[in-house]
Design a protein around this motif. Structure first.
Motif, PDB file in Angstrom:
ATOM      1  N   ILE A  53       0.850  -1.189   0.000  1.00 49.95           N
ATOM      2  CA  ILE A  53       0.000   0.000   0.000  1.00 49.95           C
ATOM      3  C   ILE A  53       0.888   1.242   0.000  1.00 49.95           C
ATOM      4  O   ILE A  53       1.697   1.435   0.913  1.00 49.95           O
ATOM      5  CB  ILE A  53      -0.908   0.039   1.249  1.00 49.95           C
ATOM      6  N   ASN A  54       0.747   2.059  -1.024  1.00 47.37           N
ATOM      7  CA  ASN A  54       1.451   3.338  -1.055  1.00 47.37           C
ATOM      8  C   ASN A  54       0.532   4.426  -0.528  1.00 47.37           C
ATOM      9  O   ASN A  54      -0.615   4.551  -0.992  1.00 47.37           O
ATOM     10  CB  ASN A  54       1.902   3.677  -2.479  1.00 47.37           C
ATOM     11  N   ILE A  55       0.999   5.181   0.452  1.00 45.58           N
ATOM     12  CA  ILE A  55       0.155   6.201   1.075  1.00 45.58           C
ATOM     13  C   ILE A  55       0.892   7.522   1.206  1.00 45.58           C
ATOM     14  O   ILE A  55       2.122   7.582   1.210  1.00 45.58           O
ATOM     15  CB  ILE A  55      -0.326   5.764   2.478  1.00 45.58           C
ATOM     16  N   TYR A 155     -22.621 -12.459   3.961  1.00 50.29           N
ATOM     17  CA  TYR A 155     -21.682 -11.387   3.626  1.00 50.29           C
ATOM     18  C   TYR A 155     -20.261 -11.907   3.442  1.00 50.29           C
ATOM     19  O   TYR A 155     -19.850 -12.897   4.054  1.00 50.29           O
ATOM     20  CB  TYR A 155     -21.683 -10.328   4.723  1.00 50.29           C
ATOM     21  N   SER A 156     -19.494 -11.207   2.634  1.00 48.88           N
ATOM     22  CA  SER A 156     -18.053 -11.417   2.525  1.00 48.88           C
ATOM     23  C   SER A 156     -17.349 -10.447   3.467  1.00 48.88           C
ATOM     24  O   SER A 156     -17.854  -9.360   3.741  1.00 48.88           O
ATOM     25  CB  SER A 156     -17.576 -11.199   1.091  1.00 48.88           C
ATOM     26  N   VAL A 157     -16.165 -10.855   3.954  1.00 54.73           N
ATOM     27  CA  VAL A 157     -15.438 -10.029   4.919  1.00 54.73           C
ATOM     28  C   VAL A 157     -13.974  -9.942   4.512  1.00 54.73           C
ATOM     29  O   VAL A 157     -13.330 -10.964   4.232  1.00 54.73           O
ATOM     30  CB  VAL A 157     -15.546 -10.591   6.350  1.00 54.73           C
ATOM     31  N   PHE A 158     -13.454  -8.727   4.479  1.00 55.49           N
ATOM     32  CA  PHE A 158     -12.030  -8.462   4.275  1.00 55.49           C
ATOM     33  C   PHE A 158     -11.496  -7.895   5.580  1.00 55.49           C
ATOM     34  O   PHE A 158     -11.996  -6.879   6.075  1.00 55.49           O
ATOM     35  CB  PHE A 158     -11.826  -7.460   3.131  1.00 55.49           C
ATOM     36  N   GLY A 187      -6.707   3.382   1.374  1.00 61.39           N
ATOM     37  CA  GLY A 187      -6.106   2.695   0.245  1.00 61.39           C
ATOM     38  C   GLY A 187      -6.659   1.293   0.056  1.00 61.39           C
ATOM     39  O   GLY A 187      -6.908   0.848  -1.072  1.00 61.39           O
ATOM     40  N   LEU A 188      -6.878   0.582   1.160  1.00 59.22           N
ATOM     41  CA  LEU A 188      -7.460  -0.760   1.067  1.00 59.22           C
ATOM     42  C   LEU A 188      -8.880  -0.703   0.514  1.00 59.22           C
ATOM     43  O   LEU A 188      -9.269  -1.541  -0.313  1.00 59.22           O
ATOM     44  CB  LEU A 188      -7.458  -1.422   2.447  1.00 59.22           C
ATOM     45  N   SER A 189      -9.661   0.277   0.957  1.00 61.97           N
ATOM     46  CA  SER A 189     -11.020   0.406   0.437  1.00 61.97           C
ATOM     47  C   SER A 189     -11.013   0.671  -1.061  1.00 61.97           C
ATOM     48  O   SER A 189     -11.814   0.096  -1.806  1.00 61.97           O
ATOM     49  CB  SER A 189     -11.764   1.521   1.180  1.00 61.97           C
ATOM     50  N   ASP A 190     -10.105   1.519  -1.510  1.00 63.70           N
ATOM     51  CA  ASP A 190      -9.996   1.787  -2.951  1.00 63.70           C
ATOM     52  C   ASP A 190      -9.708   0.495  -3.728  1.00 63.70           C
ATOM     53  O   ASP A 190     -10.305   0.246  -4.784  1.00 63.70           O
ATOM     54  CB  ASP A 190      -8.888   2.806  -3.217  1.00 63.70           C
ATOM     55  N   LEU A 191      -8.793  -0.312  -3.207  1.00 63.03           N
ATOM     56  CA  LEU A 191      -8.433  -1.555  -3.884  1.00 63.03           C
ATOM     57  C   LEU A 191      -9.607  -2.525  -3.910  1.00 63.03           C
ATOM     58  O   LEU A 191      -9.891  -3.148  -4.943  1.00 63.03           O
ATOM     59  CB  LEU A 191      -7.235  -2.194  -3.182  1.00 63.03           C
ATOM     60  N   ILE A 192     -10.286  -2.667  -2.787  1.00 61.59           N
ATOM     61  CA  ILE A 192     -11.412  -3.599  -2.720  1.00 61.59           C
ATOM     62  C   ILE A 192     -12.538  -3.162  -3.646  1.00 61.59           C
ATOM     63  O   ILE A 192     -13.126  -3.965  -4.370  1.00 61.59           O
ATOM     64  CB  ILE A 192     -11.906  -3.714  -1.265  1.00 61.59           C
ATOM     65  N   ARG A 193     -12.840  -1.885  -3.638  1.00 57.20           N
ATOM     66  CA  ARG A 193     -13.919  -1.382  -4.487  1.00 57.20           C
ATOM     67  C   ARG A 193     -13.596  -1.571  -5.970  1.00 57.20           C
ATOM     68  O   ARG A 193     -14.500  -1.655  -6.806  1.00 57.20           O
ATOM     69  CB  ARG A 193     -14.198   0.089  -4.171  1.00 57.20           C
ATOM     70  N   ALA A 194     -12.304  -1.645  -6.283  1.00 60.02           N
ATOM     71  CA  ALA A 194     -11.881  -1.889  -7.661  1.00 60.02           C
ATOM     72  C   ALA A 194     -11.830  -3.381  -7.996  1.00 60.02           C
ATOM     73  O   ALA A 194     -11.483  -3.749  -9.128  1.00 60.02           O
ATOM     74  CB  ALA A 194     -10.514  -1.251  -7.902  1.00 60.02           C
ATOM     75  N   GLY A 195     -12.159  -4.232  -7.015  1.00 60.30           N
ATOM     76  CA  GLY A 195     -12.162  -5.668  -7.257  1.00 60.30           C
ATOM     77  C   GLY A 195     -10.819  -6.334  -7.053  1.00 60.30           C
ATOM     78  O   GLY A 195     -10.620  -7.483  -7.469  1.00 60.30           O
ATOM     79  N   GLY A 199     -10.438 -12.278  -4.251  1.00 58.55           N
ATOM     80  CA  GLY A 199     -10.538 -13.629  -4.767  1.00 58.55           C
ATOM     81  C   GLY A 199     -11.376 -13.701  -6.030  1.00 58.55           C
ATOM     82  O   GLY A 199     -11.330 -12.806  -6.891  1.00 58.55           O
ATOM     83  N   ALA A 200     -12.180 -14.766  -6.120  1.00 59.42           N
ATOM     84  CA  ALA A 200     -13.012 -14.966  -7.304  1.00 59.42           C
ATOM     85  C   ALA A 200     -14.237 -14.067  -7.315  1.00 59.42           C
ATOM     86  O   ALA A 200     -14.945 -13.996  -8.318  1.00 59.42           O
ATOM     87  CB  ALA A 200     -13.452 -16.431  -7.375  1.00 59.42           C
ATOM     88  N   LEU A 201     -14.495 -13.369  -6.221  1.00 58.06           N
ATOM     89  CA  LEU A 201     -15.682 -12.514  -6.144  1.00 58.06           C
ATOM     90  C   LEU A 201     -15.628 -11.370  -7.142  1.00 58.06           C
ATOM     91  O   LEU A 201     -16.637 -10.965  -7.708  1.00 58.06           O
ATOM     92  CB  LEU A 201     -15.831 -11.952  -4.731  1.00 58.06           C
ATOM     93  N   GLY A 202     -14.409 -10.832  -7.345  1.00 56.15           N
ATOM     94  CA  GLY A 202     -14.265  -9.690  -8.241  1.00 56.15           C
ATOM     95  C   GLY A 202     -14.714  -8.393  -7.598  1.00 56.15           C
ATOM     96  O   GLY A 202     -14.616  -8.219  -6.375  1.00 56.15           O
ATOM     97  N   LYS A 203     -15.243  -7.509  -8.395  1.00 53.62           N
ATOM     98  CA  LYS A 203     -15.640  -6.186  -7.910  1.00 53.62           C
ATOM     99  C   LYS A 203     -16.923  -6.280  -7.090  1.00 53.62           C
ATOM    100  O   LYS A 203     -17.947  -6.779  -7.580  1.00 53.62           O
ATOM    101  CB  LYS A 203     -15.834  -5.245  -9.096  1.00 53.62           C
ATOM    102  N   PRO A 204     -16.912  -5.821  -5.842  1.00 45.87           N
ATOM    103  CA  PRO A 204     -18.129  -5.909  -5.023  1.00 45.87           C
ATOM    104  C   PRO A 204     -19.170  -4.891  -5.446  1.00 45.87           C
ATOM    105  O   PRO A 204     -18.861  -3.884  -6.087  1.00 45.87           O
ATOM    106  CB  PRO A 204     -17.617  -5.617  -3.611  1.00 45.87           C
ATOM    107  N   ASP A 205     -20.398  -5.162  -5.057  1.00 46.08           N
ATOM    108  CA  ASP A 205     -21.463  -4.185  -5.280  1.00 46.08           C
ATOM    109  C   ASP A 205     -21.393  -3.048  -4.273  1.00 46.08           C
ATOM    110  O   ASP A 205     -21.601  -1.884  -4.613  1.00 46.08           O
ATOM    111  CB  ASP A 205     -22.834  -4.867  -5.184  1.00 46.08           C
TER     112      ASP A 205
END
Length: 398
Positions: A53-55, A155-158, A187-195, A199-205
């Motif tokens: 993570i670059n911050i 639900y999925s959990v990160f 930064g983690l939220s940005d990455l997760i929202r981008a999918g 894992g195999a879930l991809g981009k979350p809703d």
């Protein structure tokens, strides 16, 4: 002195106005029940990651002598907790803007049985004391495991080890602080929202952020600065009312010790800026409430504890506070006898200024979980609190 100054800063920040205390809802939260089909500990699949993570963050600089012994640490604590009138100099300078890349250990879990909510990801940040296992306890998972509960509701959990804890990168305990924590979460939220890293879930809703204690203060600061990073906010073991925040008393009751001297085998990879409370009774005093916990559970929490950076503690409330630009659902939940954030009695002081800080949230809901102190996840009826959390998400379309 220093901690009183922090409290005084909080009071100035929140010297706001309202003479009305809102009624706190759901004070009689009932124990939740998972569906039989997904109650097994292997009801979800997980993938582990090491994430760079670059911050960019505005960080304070510790300008006091760095201790090497518990004697010197105790001298610092005695000075830091002396009343303001002593006029000791501040131990933090700045802030100054810094750019860095850190490696964060994380896990992503998604339910095996799909209930239509797996594309909603709960992004969880733990607090001071535990690592990411706070959310995924192997000890009595049917009673204490939040990931298992959330997966059972679909639900999925990160969840991740905060910087300086668990398997994540270690930096100096005289540097690690809340501004860095906030930037990492964003930064983690940005990455997760981008999918990414899902894992195999991809981009979350949708993404809901949840925190515990320091993790809730991190989550709050991240949302206050960048409200677009989440579709819902859950703050557990949180408090903003200065009436109940006794930071001097808290640090004294911890009786801090240098972590790498207390347990070189476990904590030898951290410098002397990382400290921890002296023994399990200090943790019980601050995190648990008799009779609603088991001694064996408190022993487990003590064995699993992680040190914290002194600068994390010194910057607890140094992040952005005004979250009035956030317009989505917010739930604040803590134990009604939270010793750390309500001085042992939350009724009458929990709702404000939280409701004002989130005055445009739709909705804002507060819950006092009965018979519980700070560590909701390891008291009896933890699943009652989990039921409130996932129920709130469902009520609000997540």
């Amino acid at each position: 002195m220093l901690l009183l100054a922090v409290t005084a800063q909080l009071a100035a920040l929140f010297a706001f106005h309202s003479s009305t205390t809102l009624a706190c809802g759901d004070c009689d939260a009932k124990k939740g029940t998972q569906s039989q089909a997904v109650s097994l500990s292997r009801s979800f699949d997980c993938v582990d990651y090491m994430i760079p993570i670059n911050i960019v963050s505005d960080n304070f600089v510790f300008n006091y002598t760095k201790w090497e012994s518990d004697y010197d640490l105790e001298d610092f604590i005695s000075i830091a907790t002396t009343r303001v009138g002593a006029m000791y100099p501040t131990v933090l300078e700045g802030p100054k803007t810094e750019n860095a890349t850190y490696k964060i250990a994380a896990s992503f879990c998604t339910p095996k049985v799909k209930l239509g909510k797996e594309k909603t990801v709960i992004l969880a940040t733990h607090g001071i004391g535990p690592a990411r296992s706070h959310w995924n306890s192997l000890y009595k998972p049917n009673d204490y495991n939040f990931v298992q509960w959330a997966a059972g509701q679909g639900y999925s959990v990160f969840f991740y080890d905060r910087l300086g804890t668990g398997a994540s990168q270690k930096i100096s305990g005289f540097k690690n602080q809340i501004s860095i924590s906030i930037a990492i979460l964003q930064g983690l939220s940005d990455l997760i929202r981008a999918g990414k890293y899902t894992g195999a879930l991809g981009k979350p809703d949708k993404v809901a952020v949840i925190g515990f204690s320091y993790g809730s203060l991190t989550t709050h600061g991240a949302i206050a600065a960048r409200p677009e990073i989440a579709d819902a906010v859950i703050l557990t073991a949180i408090g903003f009312n200065t009436t109940g925040i006794n930071l001097n008393g808290l640090v004294r009751s911890f009786v801090p010790r240098i972590a790498n001297l207390q347990n070189p085998r476990l904590y030898g990879d951290r410098d002397t800026g990382y400290v921890t409370w002296v023994d399990k009774f200090a943790q019980i005093h601050n995190y648990f409430k008799k009779p609603n916990y088991d001694i064996a559970t408190a022993d487990f929490a003590e064995l699993a504890k992680e040190p914290f950076a002194i600068t994390e503690f010194l910057t607890l409330y140094a992040g952005p506070q005004d979250a009035s630009n956030y317009t989505k659902p917010v739930l604040a939940i803590t134990g009604d006898t939270d010793y750390i954030l309500c001085d042992g009695y939350c009724k009458g002081i929990f709702d404000e200024p939280a409701a004002t800080l989130y005055k445009n949230a739709k909705p804002f809901k507060c819950v006092l979980h009965p018979g519980v102190s700070h560590n909701i996840n390891f008291h009896h009826n933890a699943t009652g609190a989990y039921n409130v959390i996932t129920g709130f998400l469902k009520e609000n379309g997540l």
